[in-house]
Design an enzyme around this catalytic site. Structure first.
Site, short mmCIF file in Angstrom:
data_model
loop_
_atom_site.label_atom_id
_atom_site.label_comp_id
_atom_site.label_asym_id
_atom_site.label_seq_id
_atom_site.Cartn_x
_atom_site.Cartn_y
_atom_site.Cartn_z
CG ASP A 1 -2.85 1.30 12.59
OD1 ASP A 1 -2.69 1.50 13.81
OD2 ASP A 1 -2.66 0.20 12.05
CG ASP B 1 -2.12 -0.93 1.01
OD1 ASP B 1 -2.42 -1.27 -0.16
OD2 ASP B 1 -2.74 -1.32 2.01
NE ARG C 1 0.33 2.37 12.58
CZ ARG C 1 0.88 1.15 12.56
NH1 ARG C 1 1.92 0.87 13.33
NH2 ARG C 1 0.41 0.20 11.76
CB SER D 1 -2.96 -7.06 7.04
OG SER D 1 -2.55 -5.85 7.64
N1 ARG Z 1 -6.09 -4.07 15.78
C1 ARG Z 1 -4.80 -3.62 16.17
C2 ARG Z 1 -4.81 -2.17 16.52
O1 ARG Z 1 -5.67 -1.47 16.11
C3 ARG Z 1 -3.75 -3.98 15.15
C4 ARG Z 1 -3.69 -3.14 13.94
C5 ARG Z 1 -2.67 -3.68 13.00
N2 ARG Z 1 -2.45 -2.81 11.91
C6 ARG Z 1 -2.20 -3.20 10.70
N3 ARG Z 1 -2.02 -2.29 9.80
N4 ARG Z 1 -2.14 -4.47 10.35
O2 ARG Z 1 -3.95 -1.70 17.23
#
Ligand code: ARG
Length: 407
Positions: free
Chosen positions: A127, A14, A98, A178
């Site tokens: 995210d 991406d 993040r 992912s």
């Molecule tokens: N659900 C988790 C969170 O919101 C993991 C997110 C993982 N992100 C990803 N881009 N695969 O913190």
């Protein structure tokens, strides 16, 4: 002059497609920032390889930042103080990285005199919230762009797009998971796991493969709230986390399989592997059991829940989070001691002992044997007064209370 955008670059499909897509569709210049937060369990690709992919996609520059110590000493450390587990289970792996990335994104946006930052998140996840709210907290003047929310491409379309522009991606149309990774663990989404009833396949796990069959015992030592040594060998926090990921992970410990509530209102099935994080949190809260005074301990537990929610919701840089941190840090002064951890393959952890020079545990008070120093007679008046209100109430309403109500 074209508008300049600084993109949080991971090297995945991406963000690689996002570089070219923003150049073509929005006519901008793209600078990539690749932040090393410890996502290096896949040693088959170096940060230099990833950087050259960004340049092949058309980036003006790709800056690589080593933020592993910052990730450990600031972000993981605060999560340890707060025993942070979102919904009681998830140690906030992605949510902790993040804000680190955002900090460097904003920093590079200033250096490159960009007017916007960008991320590769879709509109369905947490995210995007963390990138955008975090950026606005640090740099209210910067615009935040989210190309993946605009382009309307499926994963297969994105692969075609990358091929058309000769971007050397590693993902294929069949690649199903992912994965997001840093020092604190790995988050695995998609594929068969989208069915909450289906057991997760073994294939995507890397940190928690039980290569050992014998139990492993180790002693984790804490000083002022942070783990500082394993079996008396001192480590910097980032190295200690890595060590524990290896040693606990080799016993198969550290997997989490849960259904979680995203900030954006979606329930999702999530699978994580976080051996070091879970072991450290278990040991840390065990030292706290020994040293924290009761009222403080109970109030801290309430605020810990709130702290974890704030971080999950992208509020790392926020006034409430700062105030809660001041509270958490204050509670950690005496959180010093040792915890014995027993790992039994595959995947079980037991805490089998704890000790601390600041322990409030008093053997003379707790024991039932001859060493007992507790004055039993003192309890008589105390219990009478403690129960006086209920006794008075019962004397007035006793007859009614004694008869259970009929359904
Ligand atoms: N659900 C988790 C969170 O919101 C993991 C997110 C993982 N992100 C990803 N881009 N695969 O913190």
């Amino acid at each position: 002059m074209a508008k300049r955008v600084v993109l949080a670059y991971s090297g995945g499909l991406d963000t690689s497609v996002a570089v070219r897509w923003m150049i073509e569709e929005w006519g901008v210049e793209v600078v990539c920032v690749l932040v090393n937060v410890g996502q290096d369990s896949d040693s088959s690709e170096s940060f230099e390889d990833i950087k050259s992919r960004a340049l092949a996609a058309g980036a003006l520059e790709c800056v690589v930042v080593d933020a592993r110590e910052e990730m450990a000493n600031e972000f993981c450390a605060h999560a340890i103080y707060a025993n942070a587990l979102y919904e009681g289970k998830y140690p906030l792996v992605s949510a902790l990285s993040r804000p680190v990335i955002v900090r460097h994104l904003v920093d590079q946006a200033r250096k490159f005199e960009a007017s916007a930052v960008a991320h590769g998140c879709t509109g369905k996840g947490n995210d995007q919230v963390r990138f955008e709210v975090g950026t606005h907290a640090l740099a209210p003047d910067l615009e935040v762009l989210a190309p993946a929310r605009n382009w309307g491409m499926t994963r297969a379309d994105s692969v075609d797009y990358a091929e058309k522009w000769d971007i050397p991606i590693r993902a294929s149309k069949e690649k199903i998971y992912s994965i997001d990774e840093n020092l604190w663990g790995r988050a695995i989404e998609c594929g068969a796991m989208e069915d909450p009833w289906a057991a997760p396949p073994d294939e995507p796990y890397t940190l928690t493969r039980a290569t050992r069959t014998e139990p492993v015992e180790l002693v984790l030592s804490f000083k002022a709230g942070l783990p500082v040594a394993i079996d008396n060998e001192p480590f910097e926090l980032a190295d200690l986390i890595k060590q524990l990921n290896d040693r606990a992970g080799a016993t198969g410990f550290g997997r989490i399989d849960m259904v979680e509530n995203r900030r954006v209102g979606i329930k999702s099935r999530e699978v994580y592997e976080c051996p070091a994080a879970l072991a450290i949190l278990a040991a840390h809260s065990d030292v706290e059991d020994l040293v924290l005074e009761r009222d403080l301990h109970h109030e801290k537990a309430r605020l810990e829940t709130r702290w974890a929610e704030l971080i999950y919701d992208g509020m790392w840089f926020s006034p409430l989070k700062e105030a809660l941190d001041a509270f958490m840090i204050d509670t950690q002064r005496h959180v010093t001691g040792d915890v014995r951890l027993n790992f039994s393959p595959p995947g079980l952890l037991r805490v089998s002992g704890r000790r601390s020079p600041s322990a409030l545990y008093d053997h003379g008070l707790a024991t039932y044997d001859a060493a007992d120093t507790f004055r039993h007679a003192d309890s008589e008046g105390y219990v009478k007064i403690y129960g006086l209100g209920v006794k008075t109430w019962a004397a007035r309403q006793g007859a009614k209370n004694a008869t259970p109500p009929r359904p």
